[in-house]
Structures are given as structure tokens and as C-alpha cells.
Design a protein around this motif. Structure first.
Motif: not given
Length: 106
Positions: A94-106
């Protein structure tokens, strides 16, 4: 919808639906439609659209766009088939575009 509590993960930037674990990142050096993208071994809480042949930077592939199952935002695509032998490792990934996802629990 599967929830992944307490782990470093990525969520839809639009609705915060959890879509992938950081542990499933294969590489962060891919190019999406809108800039940088990550290649994942697995994605969750998504819908897979219809397959289509698409000419990408690395050649012809059969891909299917992937959508957030909550808000229907296009997040990237799934590699269904690679026509060149050297690209076969992408199949099922799967390709997930960086602009379309956010980090959680970092």
C-alpha cells in the motif's frame, strides 16, 4: 473499524481514522500524486477501489485507489500487479501519501 491503541500509527488527516501502524512501513522514499509517500506492508480501516492499469514512475502497474472507510478520503493506492519482474515486491503493498496521513502516539 479496527482500533490500534498505544502503538505508533498513522491516521487519516481528514477524520483521524487509524489506517496503518508505523511497524508496517517498508520505506518512506516513494512518490505519490501529491508529493512524498510511504510504502506499507498493511493498511487497515480502508476501502479498496476498482483495479486499473496506471503508468507510474517505475513502469506500468495494476493499482486500486484506497480510501478511508470513515470519510472516503483518497489516501493512496494498493499495488495489485507489477508487470516488470524487478517491481514484483510491491504487489499487495500500500502507498499512503504523506499529506493524507498524520502521526499518532509518537
Amino acid at each position: 473499524m479496527a482500533e490500534m491503541v498505544g502503538r505508533r500509527l498513522y491516521s487519516c488527516c481528514n477524520c483521524r481514522n487509524q489506517v496503518a501502524l508505523h511497524d508496517d512501513v517498508i520505506t518512506k522514499s516513494f512518490q505519490g500524486r501529491n508529493g512524498r509517500a510511504f510504502l506499507f506492508s498493511h493498511a487497515r480501516n480502508i476501502m479498496v477501489g476498482p483495479k486499473e492499469d496506471r503508468q507510474l514512475m517505475t513502469g506500468l502497474h495494476t493499482v486500486a485507489d484506497i480510501y478511508c472507510c470513515d470519510c472516503r478520503e483518497v489516501l493512496g493506492w494498493k499495488y495489485e500487479r507489477a508487470y516488470e519482474e524487478i517491481q514484483k515486491y510491491k504487489e499487495g503493498k500500500f502507498i499512503l501519501e504523506k499529506l493524507k496521513i498524520d502521526k499518532e502516539n509518537w
